[in-house]
Design a protein around this motif. Structure first.
Motif, mmCIF file in Angstrom:
data_model
loop_
_atom_site.group_PDB
_atom_site.id
_atom_site.type_symbol
_atom_site.label_atom_id
_atom_site.label_comp_id
_atom_site.label_asym_id
_atom_site.label_seq_id
_atom_site.Cartn_x
_atom_site.Cartn_y
_atom_site.Cartn_z
ATOM 1 N N LYS A 50 0.836 -1.204 0.000
ATOM 2 C CA LYS A 50 0.000 0.000 0.000
ATOM 3 C C LYS A 50 0.870 1.253 0.000
ATOM 4 O O LYS A 50 0.568 2.217 -0.708
ATOM 5 C CB LYS A 50 -0.925 -0.006 1.217
ATOM 6 N N GLN A 51 1.935 1.232 0.783
ATOM 7 C CA GLN A 51 2.838 2.382 0.801
ATOM 8 C C GLN A 51 3.535 2.555 -0.540
ATOM 9 O O GLN A 51 3.695 3.681 -1.011
ATOM 10 C CB GLN A 51 3.870 2.218 1.921
ATOM 11 N N HIS A 52 3.918 1.452 -1.141
ATOM 12 C CA HIS A 52 4.583 1.534 -2.445
ATOM 13 C C HIS A 52 3.629 2.060 -3.506
ATOM 14 O O HIS A 52 4.039 2.839 -4.377
ATOM 15 C CB HIS A 52 5.155 0.181 -2.835
ATOM 16 N N GLN A 53 2.376 1.640 -3.448
ATOM 17 C CA GLN A 53 1.392 2.161 -4.407
ATOM 18 C C GLN A 53 1.194 3.662 -4.229
ATOM 19 O O GLN A 53 1.033 4.397 -5.209
ATOM 20 C CB GLN A 53 0.056 1.422 -4.253
ATOM 21 N N ALA A 70 13.677 16.352 -9.183
ATOM 22 C CA ALA A 70 12.817 15.171 -9.264
ATOM 23 C C ALA A 70 13.606 13.903 -8.922
ATOM 24 O O ALA A 70 13.098 13.011 -8.221
ATOM 25 C CB ALA A 70 12.199 15.051 -10.655
ATOM 26 N N HIS A 71 14.828 13.842 -9.378
ATOM 27 C CA HIS A 71 15.678 12.685 -9.064
ATOM 28 C C HIS A 71 15.977 12.610 -7.568
ATOM 29 O O HIS A 71 16.030 11.513 -6.992
ATOM 30 C CB HIS A 71 16.974 12.738 -9.882
ATOM 31 N N ARG A 72 16.199 13.780 -6.929
ATOM 32 C CA ARG A 72 16.461 13.780 -5.487
ATOM 33 C C ARG A 72 15.205 13.363 -4.709
ATOM 34 O O ARG A 72 15.306 12.650 -3.706
ATOM 35 C CB ARG A 72 16.913 15.166 -5.008
ATOM 36 N N ILE A 73 14.044 13.782 -5.180
ATOM 37 C CA ILE A 73 12.784 13.371 -4.531
ATOM 38 C C ILE A 73 12.599 11.868 -4.674
ATOM 39 O O ILE A 73 12.236 11.179 -3.711
ATOM 40 C CB ILE A 73 11.592 14.155 -5.134
ATOM 41 N N ARG A 74 12.875 11.359 -5.863
ATOM 42 C CA ARG A 74 12.774 9.905 -6.084
ATOM 43 C C ARG A 74 13.723 9.156 -5.157
ATOM 44 O O ARG A 74 13.358 8.164 -4.539
ATOM 45 C CB ARG A 74 13.090 9.589 -7.548
ATOM 46 N N GLU A 75 14.960 9.648 -5.051
ATOM 47 C CA GLU A 75 15.940 9.006 -4.160
ATOM 48 C C GLU A 75 15.485 9.052 -2.702
ATOM 49 O O GLU A 75 15.672 8.088 -1.957
ATOM 50 C CB GLU A 75 17.305 9.677 -4.296
ATOM 51 N N ALA A 76 14.888 10.166 -2.289
ATOM 52 C CA ALA A 76 14.411 10.293 -0.903
ATOM 53 C C ALA A 76 13.279 9.308 -0.635
ATOM 54 O O ALA A 76 13.243 8.657 0.421
ATOM 55 C CB ALA A 76 13.947 11.719 -0.631
ATOM 56 N N TRP A 77 12.358 9.178 -1.584
ATOM 57 C CA TRP A 77 11.250 8.220 -1.409
ATOM 58 C C TRP A 77 11.768 6.791 -1.378
ATOM 59 O O TRP A 77 11.303 5.969 -0.589
ATOM 60 C CB TRP A 77 10.226 8.386 -2.519
ATOM 61 N N SER A 79 14.763 5.865 -0.464
ATOM 62 C CA SER A 79 15.492 5.701 0.794
ATOM 63 C C SER A 79 14.539 5.470 1.963
ATOM 64 O O SER A 79 14.783 4.612 2.825
ATOM 65 C CB SER A 79 16.357 6.936 1.048
ATOM 66 N N GLN A 80 13.439 6.198 1.985
ATOM 67 C CA GLN A 80 12.452 6.020 3.052
ATOM 68 C C GLN A 80 11.804 4.641 2.969
ATOM 69 O O GLN A 80 11.608 3.979 3.986
ATOM 70 C CB GLN A 80 11.377 7.114 2.975
ATOM 71 N N ALA A 81 11.510 4.196 1.756
ATOM 72 C CA ALA A 81 10.927 2.864 1.587
ATOM 73 C C ALA A 81 11.899 1.783 2.037
ATOM 74 O O ALA A 81 11.508 0.810 2.702
ATOM 75 C CB ALA A 81 10.523 2.647 0.124
ATOM 76 N N LYS A 82 13.182 1.959 1.708
ATOM 77 C CA LYS A 82 14.196 0.990 2.134
ATOM 78 C C LYS A 82 14.337 0.975 3.645
ATOM 79 O O LYS A 82 14.447 -0.084 4.268
ATOM 80 C CB LYS A 82 15.537 1.320 1.477
ATOM 81 N N ALA A 87 13.480 -1.993 8.748
ATOM 82 C CA ALA A 87 13.304 -1.735 10.175
ATOM 83 C C ALA A 87 13.290 -3.058 10.941
ATOM 84 O O ALA A 87 12.681 -4.033 10.519
ATOM 85 C CB ALA A 87 11.998 -0.976 10.414
ATOM 86 N N ARG A 88 13.993 -3.119 12.029
ATOM 87 C CA ARG A 88 14.091 -4.271 12.933
ATOM 88 C C ARG A 88 14.846 -5.466 12.358
ATOM 89 O O ARG A 88 14.979 -6.481 13.025
ATOM 90 C CB ARG A 88 12.714 -4.708 13.436
ATOM 91 N N MET A 89 15.362 -5.374 11.148
ATOM 92 C CA MET A 89 16.129 -6.500 10.604
ATOM 93 C C MET A 89 17.460 -6.665 11.332
ATOM 94 O O MET A 89 17.927 -7.789 11.519
ATOM 95 C CB MET A 89 16.368 -6.330 9.098
ATOM 96 N N LEU A 90 18.070 -5.581 11.767
ATOM 97 C CA LEU A 90 19.322 -5.671 12.514
ATOM 98 C C LEU A 90 19.098 -6.387 13.847
ATOM 99 O O LEU A 90 19.913 -7.210 14.264
ATOM 100 C CB LEU A 90 19.923 -4.283 12.733
#
Length: 175
Positions: A50-53, A70-77, A79-82, A87-90
């Motif tokens: 749902k977040q990816h959509q 636009a490329h920096r916005i894409r990279e930020a999104w 990065s946030q998705a990654k 989260a909690r994998m470590l």
């Protein structure tokens, strides 16, 4: 049914008693590890799509997808998705890594008990020494089994997360 559950509970209690107190620590770490892994599977299968959509829809709604901004916005999104996916994998990987160490702690405590029996009763009392040997081997085995299950499923989870992130990246074209 109730008798069956009582038999299972008696078997678990007997196993835990033969392994000593350290086996309870292995069980607690294993429980925490699996709760975290199940939460990550739940996130990956129901929340993340749902977040990816929403990210894809926001990207497609943009008029500008080629500029530096636009490329920096894409990279930020991305990065946030990654970050959200990982989260909690470590913590999970750390719990997997300490399971064998806790098992080895059980080995040490069991062998201390064997040496105590030998010091008090000598080497002639094999029955009393057997309890200590059981306390030495059971936690080691349990720690290794817990670690193996954690390694297998955390690796699968990590691979699924990478695939999900690559699909998101492919859904956000930039020129």
């Amino acid at each position: 049914m109730m008798l069956f559950l009582m038999d299972i509970w008696d078997s678990v209690r007997g196993f835990m008693a033969s392994g000593g107190d350290v086996l309870w620590l292995v069980a607690a770490v294993l429980f925490l590890m699996w709760v975290l892994m199940l939460e990550r599977y739940w996130y990956l299968n129901w929340i993340s799509p749902k977040q990816h959509q929403a990210i894809i829809a926001a990207w497609d709604a943009r008029e500008d997808s080629t500029s530096w901004y636009a490329h920096r916005i894409r990279e930020a999104w991305m990065s946030q998705a990654k970050q959200d996916l990982n989260a909690r994998m470590l913590i999970i990987k750390t719990l997997v890594a300490i399971c064998p160490m806790i098992g080895l702690l059980g080995t040490v405590t069991g062998m201390i008990q064997v040496f105590d029996v030998m010091a008090v009763h000598g080497t002639s009392n094999a029955r009393m020494m057997a309890a200590g040997i059981s306390m030495a081997t059971m936690p080691t085995m349990a720690g290794m089994v817990a670690a193996l299950s954690g390694v297998f499923f955390s690796t699968r989870l990590d691979a699924k997360m990478k695939i999900s992130l690559e699909r998101l990246k492919d859904s956000l074209p930039h020129h």
